[in-house]
Design a protein around this motif. Structure first.
Motif, PDB file in Angstrom:
ATOM      1  N   ILE A   1       4.923   3.694 -34.529  1.00 46.60           N
ATOM      2  CA  ILE A   1       6.340   3.365 -34.673  1.00 46.60           C
ATOM      3  C   ILE A   1       7.039   3.521 -33.337  1.00 46.60           C
ATOM      4  CG2 ILE A   1       8.517   4.159 -35.694  1.00 46.60           C
ATOM      5  CD1 ILE A   1       6.892   4.744 -38.262  1.00 46.60           C
ATOM      6  N   ASN A   2       6.756   4.619 -32.641  1.00 47.29           N
ATOM      7  CA  ASN A   2       7.385   4.825 -31.336  1.00 47.29           C
ATOM      8  C   ASN A   2       6.992   3.730 -30.355  1.00 47.29           C
ATOM      9  OD1 ASN A   2       8.745   7.090 -32.189  1.00 47.29           O
ATOM     10  ND2 ASN A   2       7.180   8.502 -31.462  1.00 47.29           N
ATOM     11  N   LEU A   3       5.735   3.319 -30.364  1.00 48.33           N
ATOM     12  CA  LEU A   3       5.296   2.233 -29.487  1.00 48.33           C
ATOM     13  C   LEU A   3       5.996   0.936 -29.868  1.00 48.33           C
ATOM     14  CD1 LEU A   3       3.507   1.067 -27.256  1.00 48.33           C
ATOM     15  CD2 LEU A   3       1.707   0.767 -28.990  1.00 48.33           C
ATOM     16  N   ARG A   4       6.074   0.651 -31.178  1.00 48.01           N
ATOM     17  CA  ARG A   4       6.724  -0.580 -31.637  1.00 48.01           C
ATOM     18  C   ARG A   4       8.208  -0.571 -31.265  1.00 48.01           C
ATOM     19  NH1 ARG A   4       9.621  -1.506 -35.877  1.00 48.01           N
ATOM     20  NH2 ARG A   4       8.913   0.323 -37.006  1.00 48.01           N
ATOM     21  N   LYS A   5       8.860   0.578 -31.472  1.00 45.36           N
ATOM     22  CA  LYS A   5      10.280   0.663 -31.127  1.00 45.36           C
ATOM     23  C   LYS A   5      10.482   0.478 -29.628  1.00 45.36           C
ATOM     24  CE  LYS A   5      12.070   3.360 -34.940  1.00 45.36           C
ATOM     25  NZ  LYS A   5      12.705   4.588 -35.359  1.00 45.36           N
ATOM     26  N   TYR A   6       9.596   1.046 -28.829  1.00 46.35           N
ATOM     27  CA  TYR A   6       9.687   0.868 -27.383  1.00 46.35           C
ATOM     28  C   TYR A   6       9.520  -0.605 -27.015  1.00 46.35           C
ATOM     29  CZ  TYR A   6       8.300   0.570 -22.539  1.00 46.35           C
ATOM     30  OH  TYR A   6       8.206   0.185 -21.235  1.00 46.35           O
ATOM     31  N   LEU A   7       8.531  -1.265 -27.619  1.00 46.60           N
ATOM     32  CA  LEU A   7       8.314  -2.688 -27.302  1.00 46.60           C
ATOM     33  C   LEU A   7       9.508  -3.537 -27.736  1.00 46.60           C
ATOM     34  CD1 LEU A   7       4.527  -3.029 -28.216  1.00 46.60           C
ATOM     35  CD2 LEU A   7       5.560  -2.943 -25.924  1.00 46.60           C
ATOM     36  N   GLU A   8      10.073  -3.216 -28.896  1.00 46.30           N
ATOM     37  CA  GLU A   8      11.256  -3.953 -29.350  1.00 46.30           C
ATOM     38  C   GLU A   8      12.426  -3.708 -28.400  1.00 46.30           C
ATOM     39  OE1 GLU A   8      11.938  -2.774 -33.383  1.00 46.30           O
ATOM     40  OE2 GLU A   8      10.088  -3.715 -34.079  1.00 46.30           O
ATOM     41  N   TYR A   9      12.615  -2.462 -27.991  1.00 43.35           N
ATOM     42  CA  TYR A   9      13.669  -2.140 -27.033  1.00 43.35           C
ATOM     43  C   TYR A   9      13.463  -2.929 -25.746  1.00 43.35           C
ATOM     44  CZ  TYR A   9      15.914   0.340 -23.215  1.00 43.35           C
ATOM     45  OH  TYR A   9      16.640   0.625 -22.092  1.00 43.35           O
TER      46      TYR A   9
ATOM     47  N   ILE B   1       8.737  -3.441 -45.275  1.00 38.26           N
ATOM     48  CA  ILE B   1       8.813  -4.905 -45.206  1.00 38.26           C
ATOM     49  C   ILE B   1       7.477  -5.507 -45.634  1.00 38.26           C
ATOM     50  CG2 ILE B   1       9.120  -6.884 -43.674  1.00 38.26           C
ATOM     51  CD1 ILE B   1      10.950  -5.063 -41.940  1.00 38.26           C
ATOM     52  N   ALA B   2       6.384  -4.925 -45.140  1.00 32.85           N
ATOM     53  CA  ALA B   2       5.051  -5.428 -45.475  1.00 32.85           C
ATOM     54  C   ALA B   2       4.813  -5.377 -46.986  1.00 32.85           C
ATOM     55  CB  ALA B   2       3.987  -4.632 -44.732  1.00 32.85           C
ATOM     56  N   LEU B   3       5.199  -4.260 -47.610  1.00 35.25           N
ATOM     57  CA  LEU B   3       5.041  -4.152 -49.066  1.00 35.25           C
ATOM     58  C   LEU B   3       5.900  -5.172 -49.790  1.00 35.25           C
ATOM     59  CD1 LEU B   3       4.970  -0.280 -49.638  1.00 35.25           C
ATOM     60  CD2 LEU B   3       3.155  -1.902 -50.187  1.00 35.25           C
ATOM     61  N   LYS B   4       7.134  -5.277 -49.380  1.00 36.01           N
ATOM     62  CA  LYS B   4       8.087  -6.172 -50.047  1.00 36.01           C
ATOM     63  C   LYS B   4       7.700  -7.649 -49.891  1.00 36.01           C
ATOM     64  CE  LYS B   4      12.967  -6.777 -50.713  1.00 36.01           C
ATOM     65  NZ  LYS B   4      13.987  -5.923 -51.210  1.00 36.01           N
ATOM     66  N   MET B   5       7.191  -7.990 -48.701  1.00 40.06           N
ATOM     67  CA  MET B   5       6.837  -9.390 -48.415  1.00 40.06           C
ATOM     68  C   MET B   5       5.363  -9.686 -48.734  1.00 40.06           C
ATOM     69  SD  MET B   5       9.646 -10.856 -46.859  1.00 40.06           S
ATOM     70  CE  MET B   5       8.919 -12.226 -46.020  1.00 40.06           C
ATOM     71  N   GLU B   6       4.637  -8.654 -49.183  1.00 40.63           N
ATOM     72  CA  GLU B   6       3.203  -8.780 -49.481  1.00 40.63           C
ATOM     73  C   GLU B   6       2.434  -9.288 -48.270  1.00 40.63           C
ATOM     74  OE1 GLU B   6       2.859 -11.071 -53.077  1.00 40.63           O
ATOM     75  OE2 GLU B   6       3.696  -9.453 -54.295  1.00 40.63           O
ATOM     76  N   LEU B   7       2.666  -8.619 -47.122  1.00 39.06           N
ATOM     77  CA  LEU B   7       2.001  -8.930 -45.866  1.00 39.06           C
ATOM     78  C   LEU B   7       1.385  -7.655 -45.307  1.00 39.06           C
ATOM     79  CD1 LEU B   7       4.884 -11.000 -44.196  1.00 39.06           C
ATOM     80  CD2 LEU B   7       2.757 -11.929 -45.114  1.00 39.06           C
ATOM     81  N   THR B   8       0.542  -7.817 -44.297  1.00 37.61           N
ATOM     82  CA  THR B   8       0.018  -6.639 -43.608  1.00 37.61           C
ATOM     83  C   THR B   8       1.065  -6.167 -42.597  1.00 37.61           C
ATOM     84  OG1 THR B   8      -0.994  -7.914 -41.819  1.00 37.61           O
ATOM     85  CG2 THR B   8      -2.351  -7.513 -43.793  1.00 37.61           C
ATOM     86  N   ASP B   9       0.922  -4.926 -42.164  1.00 34.41           N
ATOM     87  CA  ASP B   9       1.819  -4.397 -41.132  1.00 34.41           C
ATOM     88  C   ASP B   9       1.730  -5.247 -39.871  1.00 34.41           C
ATOM     89  OD1 ASP B   9       2.314  -2.407 -42.941  1.00 34.41           O
ATOM     90  OD2 ASP B   9       1.497  -0.783 -41.726  1.00 34.41           O
ATOM     91  N   LYS B  10       0.505  -5.648 -39.526  1.00 41.64           N
ATOM     92  CA  LYS B  10       0.312  -6.458 -38.310  1.00 41.64           C
ATOM     93  C   LYS B  10       1.024  -7.799 -38.425  1.00 41.64           C
ATOM     94  CE  LYS B  10      -3.946  -4.502 -36.526  1.00 41.64           C
ATOM     95  NZ  LYS B  10      -3.526  -3.884 -35.328  1.00 41.64           N
ATOM     96  N   ALA B  11       1.018  -8.407 -39.609  1.00 40.93           N
ATOM     97  CA  ALA B  11       1.708  -9.684 -39.808  1.00 40.93           C
ATOM     98  C   ALA B  11       3.220  -9.503 -39.632  1.00 40.93           C
ATOM     99  CB  ALA B  11       1.396 -10.258 -41.190  1.00 40.93           C
ATOM    100  N   VAL B  12       3.740  -8.420 -40.156  1.00 45.26           N
ATOM    101  CA  VAL B  12       5.178  -8.138 -40.004  1.00 45.26           C
ATOM    102  C   VAL B  12       5.500  -7.932 -38.522  1.00 45.26           C
ATOM    103  CG1 VAL B  12       7.024  -6.481 -40.514  1.00 45.26           C
ATOM    104  CG2 VAL B  12       5.472  -7.222 -42.323  1.00 45.26           C
ATOM    105  N   GLU B  13       4.677  -7.157 -37.830  1.00 39.96           N
ATOM    106  CA  GLU B  13       4.908  -6.921 -36.401  1.00 39.96           C
ATOM    107  C   GLU B  13       4.832  -8.228 -35.618  1.00 39.96           C
ATOM    108  OE1 GLU B  13       2.079  -3.857 -35.475  1.00 39.96           O
ATOM    109  OE2 GLU B  13       3.284  -2.314 -36.474  1.00 39.96           O
TER     110      GLU B  13
END
Length: 185
Positions: free
Chosen positions: A91-99, A152-164
């Protein structure tokens, strides 16, 4: 002495006395259950193997100091803690990349280029309208509604990687569209 028939408590006692056979039996007794537990949380073979390795390494390295009352509970709590640590670092890596992506957008466009916040919101909304529907939905859920990737992944029935992937794609589109917005003015 037949190790196979020993209780967890006896194995822990032998482990604390530096008995490698007791350690091997603990590993054999619990690795499948731990693997299933970790895989259910992370969905990655490599991550499961790494976490189980780290857990067992810690068990061996701390054998003399540990005060294990319930071996199974101890192992599963340890696995859960390592899973949480892994997720937090992601999560921290993803947040950093989004930032970083958003920072790149504003460095390229420059916040002074927008005459007011309404103009910025409108530019973002126009950019979101140009995204594919699924990408736009995921962008809104992640950035506007502050939903975590797992939810989001659960709600959209996707993998975490697909959401990312969709989040990364939306940020690239946003950057591109805001550059276009800047050149239109």
């Amino acid at each position: 002495m037949k190790y196979q028939n020993l209780s967890d408590e006896s194995l822990v006692d032998l482990l604390q006395q530096d008995d490698p056979t007791a350690f091997e039996l603990i590993y054999q007794r619990y690795w499948r259950q731990l693997y299933g537990f970790v895989f259910q949380q992370l969905g990655s073979k490599e991550d499961c193997e790494e976490i189980i390795h780290d857990l067992m390494l810690s068990l061996w390295q701390n054998r003399a100091l540990s005060q294990i009352q319930n071996l199974k509970l101890y192992l599963f709590i340890g696995a859960r803690n390592l899973v949480n640590k892994s997720i937090k670092s992601r999560i921290n890596l993803r947040k950093y990349l989004e930032y970083k992506y958003l920072n790149d957008v504003f460095e390229t466009v420059g916040p002074n280029e927008f005459s007011n916040i309404t103009e910025l919101h409108q530019a973002i909304e126009n950019a979101v309208k140009k995204m594919p529907e699924k990408t736009a939905t995921i962008f809104r859920m992640s950035k506007m509604d502050n939903m975590p990737v797992k939810y989001i992944a659960l709600k959209m029935e996707l993998t975490d990687k697909a959401v990312e992937y969709h989040i990364t794609k939306s940020l690239k589109i946003l950057r591109q569209q805001l550059q276009n917005f800047n050149s239109d003015n």
